[in-house]
Design a protein around this motif. Structure first.
Motif, PDB file in Angstrom:
ATOM      1  N   VAL A 153       0.824  -1.263  -0.099  1.00 29.06           N
ATOM      2  CA  VAL A 153      -0.082   0.092   0.156  1.00 29.06           C
ATOM      3  C   VAL A 153       0.851   1.110   0.208  1.00 29.06           C
ATOM      4  O   VAL A 153       0.512   2.162  -0.840  1.00 29.06           O
ATOM      5  CB  VAL A 153      -0.864  -0.232   1.172  1.00 29.06           C
ATOM      6  CG1 VAL A 153      -1.677   1.234   1.429  1.00 29.06           C
ATOM      7  CG2 VAL A 153      -2.015  -1.181   1.267  1.00 29.06           C
ATOM      8  N   GLN A 154       1.889   1.247   0.805  1.00 26.40           N
ATOM      9  CA  GLN A 154       2.981   2.541   1.038  1.00 26.40           C
ATOM     10  C   GLN A 154       3.456   2.538  -0.433  1.00 26.40           C
ATOM     11  O   GLN A 154       3.684   3.724  -0.827  1.00 26.40           O
ATOM     12  CB  GLN A 154       3.731   2.206   1.843  1.00 26.40           C
ATOM     13  CG  GLN A 154       3.163   2.314   3.435  1.00 26.40           C
ATOM     14  CD  GLN A 154       4.076   2.088   4.554  1.00 26.40           C
ATOM     15  OE1 GLN A 154       5.109   0.944   4.271  1.00 26.40           O
ATOM     16  NE2 GLN A 154       4.523   3.055   5.367  1.00 26.40           N
ATOM     17  N   TYR A 159       3.239   6.315  -6.245  1.00 22.89           N
ATOM     18  CA  TYR A 159       3.070   6.373  -7.491  1.00 22.89           C
ATOM     19  C   TYR A 159       1.829   6.785  -8.017  1.00 22.89           C
ATOM     20  O   TYR A 159       1.641   7.202  -9.135  1.00 22.89           O
ATOM     21  CB  TYR A 159       3.644   5.227  -8.236  1.00 22.89           C
ATOM     22  CG  TYR A 159       3.069   4.133  -8.212  1.00 22.89           C
ATOM     23  CD1 TYR A 159       1.846   3.868  -9.076  1.00 22.89           C
ATOM     24  CD2 TYR A 159       3.208   2.938  -7.286  1.00 22.89           C
ATOM     25  CE1 TYR A 159       1.382   2.626  -9.148  1.00 22.89           C
ATOM     26  CE2 TYR A 159       2.462   1.795  -7.262  1.00 22.89           C
ATOM     27  CZ  TYR A 159       1.253   1.697  -8.196  1.00 22.89           C
ATOM     28  OH  TYR A 159       0.716   0.543  -8.197  1.00 22.89           O
ATOM     29  N   ALA A 160       0.632   6.255  -7.437  1.00 22.74           N
ATOM     30  CA  ALA A 160      -0.623   6.298  -7.917  1.00 22.74           C
ATOM     31  C   ALA A 160      -1.121   7.713  -8.188  1.00 22.74           C
ATOM     32  O   ALA A 160      -1.020   8.529  -7.280  1.00 22.74           O
ATOM     33  CB  ALA A 160      -1.674   5.626  -6.931  1.00 22.74           C
ATOM     34  N   VAL A 219      -6.073   6.382  -1.995  1.00 28.96           N
ATOM     35  CA  VAL A 219      -4.710   5.499  -1.458  1.00 28.96           C
ATOM     36  C   VAL A 219      -3.892   6.139  -0.507  1.00 28.96           C
ATOM     37  O   VAL A 219      -3.399   5.723   0.547  1.00 28.96           O
ATOM     38  CB  VAL A 219      -4.087   5.126  -2.699  1.00 28.96           C
ATOM     39  CG1 VAL A 219      -2.878   4.191  -2.288  1.00 28.96           C
ATOM     40  CG2 VAL A 219      -4.953   4.340  -3.772  1.00 28.96           C
ATOM     41  N   ARG A 220      -3.556   7.434  -0.799  1.00 26.36           N
ATOM     42  CA  ARG A 220      -2.700   8.380   0.231  1.00 26.36           C
ATOM     43  C   ARG A 220      -3.509   8.699   1.617  1.00 26.36           C
ATOM     44  O   ARG A 220      -2.624   8.856   2.344  1.00 26.36           O
ATOM     45  CB  ARG A 220      -2.313   9.319  -0.659  1.00 26.36           C
ATOM     46  CG  ARG A 220      -1.081   9.221  -1.659  1.00 26.36           C
ATOM     47  CD  ARG A 220      -0.482  10.432  -2.215  1.00 26.36           C
ATOM     48  NE  ARG A 220      -1.273  10.964  -3.248  1.00 26.36           N
ATOM     49  CZ  ARG A 220      -1.300  10.536  -4.464  1.00 26.36           C
ATOM     50  NH1 ARG A 220      -0.380   9.506  -4.820  1.00 26.36           N
ATOM     51  NH2 ARG A 220      -1.887  11.011  -5.299  1.00 26.36           N
ATOM     52  N   ALA A 224      -2.811   2.670   8.402  1.00 25.44           N
ATOM     53  CA  ALA A 224      -2.664   1.386   8.687  1.00 25.44           C
ATOM     54  C   ALA A 224      -3.895   0.843   9.496  1.00 25.44           C
ATOM     55  O   ALA A 224      -4.335  -0.314   9.246  1.00 25.44           O
ATOM     56  CB  ALA A 224      -1.516   1.178   9.317  1.00 25.44           C
ATOM     57  N   GLU A 225      -4.589   1.745  10.274  1.00 22.64           N
ATOM     58  CA  GLU A 225      -5.537   1.238  10.896  1.00 22.64           C
ATOM     59  C   GLU A 225      -6.848   1.099  10.212  1.00 22.64           C
ATOM     60  O   GLU A 225      -7.522   0.062  10.501  1.00 22.64           O
ATOM     61  CB  GLU A 225      -5.846   2.256  12.136  1.00 22.64           C
ATOM     62  CG  GLU A 225      -4.660   2.540  13.302  1.00 22.64           C
ATOM     63  CD  GLU A 225      -3.616   3.283  12.736  1.00 22.64           C
ATOM     64  OE1 GLU A 225      -2.463   3.045  13.305  1.00 22.64           O
ATOM     65  OE2 GLU A 225      -3.658   3.913  11.663  1.00 22.64           O
ATOM     66  N   ALA A 226      -6.979   1.946   9.276  1.00 26.24           N
ATOM     67  CA  ALA A 226      -8.194   1.828   8.254  1.00 26.24           C
ATOM     68  C   ALA A 226      -8.020   0.576   7.405  1.00 26.24           C
ATOM     69  O   ALA A 226      -8.844  -0.125   7.063  1.00 26.24           O
ATOM     70  CB  ALA A 226      -8.086   3.128   7.565  1.00 26.24           C
ATOM     71  N   ALA A 227      -6.616   0.350   6.931  1.00 22.54           N
ATOM     72  CA  ALA A 227      -6.448  -0.775   6.175  1.00 22.54           C
ATOM     73  C   ALA A 227      -6.763  -2.012   6.886  1.00 22.54           C
ATOM     74  O   ALA A 227      -7.279  -3.010   6.216  1.00 22.54           O
ATOM     75  CB  ALA A 227      -5.039  -0.872   5.677  1.00 22.54           C
ATOM     76  N   GLN A 228      -6.305  -2.036   8.261  1.00 22.44           N
ATOM     77  CA  GLN A 228      -6.632  -3.289   8.951  1.00 22.44           C
ATOM     78  C   GLN A 228      -8.104  -3.400   9.130  1.00 22.44           C
ATOM     79  O   GLN A 228      -8.728  -4.717   9.330  1.00 22.44           O
ATOM     80  CB  GLN A 228      -6.016  -3.022  10.436  1.00 22.44           C
ATOM     81  CG  GLN A 228      -6.143  -4.272  11.216  1.00 22.44           C
ATOM     82  CD  GLN A 228      -5.208  -4.326  12.474  1.00 22.44           C
ATOM     83  OE1 GLN A 228      -4.810  -3.263  12.816  1.00 22.44           O
ATOM     84  NE2 GLN A 228      -4.670  -5.422  13.047  1.00 22.44           N
TER      85      GLN A 228
END
Length: 300
Positions: A153-154, A159-160, A219-220, A224-228
Motif C-alpha cells: 500500500v505504501q 506512485y498512484a 490510496v494516500r 494502517a488502522e483503516a486498512a486493518q
C-alpha cells in the motif's frame, strides 16, 4: 484479427452520474459472460489477449466484457477524488451487468479480477442479495486477497496518480515498465501494445497517462488502522463467496503474501492456488501459459 467493440453505461454517483466505458468481445447475445476488471492504474485493454483467446477457444457462444473503471481509459472522470473507491466501482459494475442483461439475458457469469479488479469481484461475489443477473460461477483473483500488505500500500501511495508528460509512446512505455517490474517478463511488442492504450495525446504535443490523477487520493489517505479494519470486512465478504475460486499469485508478490494465499485455500470458497515463478505483482495474463491456466478454469 478479432477486435473489441467499445460501448458505455451510465452509472450513478452521489453528485450525479458518469459514463463508464467497456470493451466487448465475442457474441453480443451470448448468455455466457466473463467480466474482466483491471488493476488500480490500468484499463480494460490489458485483457485483449486473454479475451481474444477465451472467445476463440469457447465451444459455446461467449461474451467477454472488459470495463475501463471510472477515471481510467475511455471512462468519465469522477468529480471528487474520494469517490474512487471499491464501493463506487462495485456499484458501477452492477449498472454494467444490468445493462448487459437487459440487452441479452445472462445465465452464466464469471469474473476475472487483477488486483483492484479482484477486490471488486470479491465484493460483487460475496454479498448475497445484490441484484446480479446470475450468481458469479467462477472467480479468478489475480494476485489479490482480503489482506494486502501495508508495504505494498505504501508503494502505491508513492506512485498512484503521479505522472507527467512524455515525449512519445516509447518514453511513456519505458517509464511504466520501470514502475511495473512485478509484472514479470513481458515481450517488448506486447508491452508496447499494452502501453498504447495507457496514454493520451496532449494538445501541446507529447503524451501523458490516460487516467485521472485523483485516483491516488483515497490510496494516500489510507492509514494502517483503516486498512486493518477494511481487511476484517473483506475476509467476511470472502467467506461468503459461493463461486469456484482460482487464486493466482506471483511468487515474488509483495502485495499478496504467502500466508494470505494459504489462508484463502482453507476458508470460505477454498480457492485453488496457482503460483508463478519470476513474477511479482501482478501477472499480466498475457503469456500463452498464463492464458492456458485461465482458459482451462473458465471454459471447462
Amino acid at each position: 484479427m478479432l477486435q473489441p467493440c467499445l460501448d458505455h453505461v451510465n452509472c450513478p454517483h452521489p453528485e450525479g452520474q458518469h459514463r463508464m466505458a467497456y470493451w466487448s468481445w465475442g457474441d453480443p447475445l451470448a448468455a455466457n459472460v466473463v467480466v474482466c476488471v483491471h488493476g488500480l492504474t490500468r484499463q480494460g485493454r490489458d485483457f485483449d489477449r486473454l479475451a481474444r483467446a477465451l472467445v476463440q477457444r469457447s465451444t459455446e457462444p461467449l461474451r467477454v466484457v472488459c470495463p475501463d473503471v471510472a477515471g481510467r481509459g475511455q471512462s468519465d472522470w469522477l468529480p471528487v477524488g474520494a469517490l474512487y473507491q471499491v464501493p463506487q466501482y462495485a456499484s458501477d459494475m452492477l449498472a454494467l451487468l444490468g445493462q448487459l442483461h437487459t440487452a441479452a439475458p445472462i445465465s452464466q457469469l464469471d469474473w476475472v479480477g487483477t488486483s483492484m479488479g479482484g477486490l471488486i469481484g470479491m465484493v460483487v461475489s460475496g454479498q448475497p442479495g445484490l441484484p446480479l443477473p446470475a450468481a458469479v460461477r467462477r472467480l479468478v483473483l489475480n494476485d489479490v486477497g482480503p489482506a494486502i500488505s501495508w508495504a505494498a500500500v505504501q508503494k502505491m501511495q508513492q506512485y498512484a496518480g503521479r505522472y507527467g508528460r512524455y515525449a512519445d509512446l516509447a518514453e511513456a512505455a519505458a517509464a511504466m515498465r520501470a514502475l511495473s517490474v512485478g509484472f514479470g517478463p513481458v515481450p517488448d511488442d506486447v508491452w508496447l501494445d499494452m502501453s498504447s492504450h495507457m496514454v493520451r495525446d496532449l494538445p501541446e504535443g507529447g503524451v501523458t497517462l490516460h487516467y485521472d490523477p485523483a485516483i491516488g487520493e483515497p490510496v494516500r489517505a489510507l492509514t494502517a488502522e483503516a486498512a486493518q479494519a477494511g481487511e476484517a470486512l473483506l475476509w467476511s465478504v470472502y467467506d461468503q463467496i459461493q463461486a469456484q475460486v482460482l487464486l493466482i499469485r506471483g511468487q515474488d508478490s509483495d502485495l499478496l503474501l504467502p500466508s494470505t494465499a494459504l489462508a484463502m485455500t482453507g476458508r470460505g470458497p477454498r480457492a485453488r492456488l496457482v503460483e508463478w515463478a519470476g513474477i511479482g505483482h501482478a501477472p499480466t495474463l498475457t503469456a500463452p501459459e498464463q492464458i492456458e491456466v485461465l482458459a482451462d478454469f473458465l471454459l471447462k
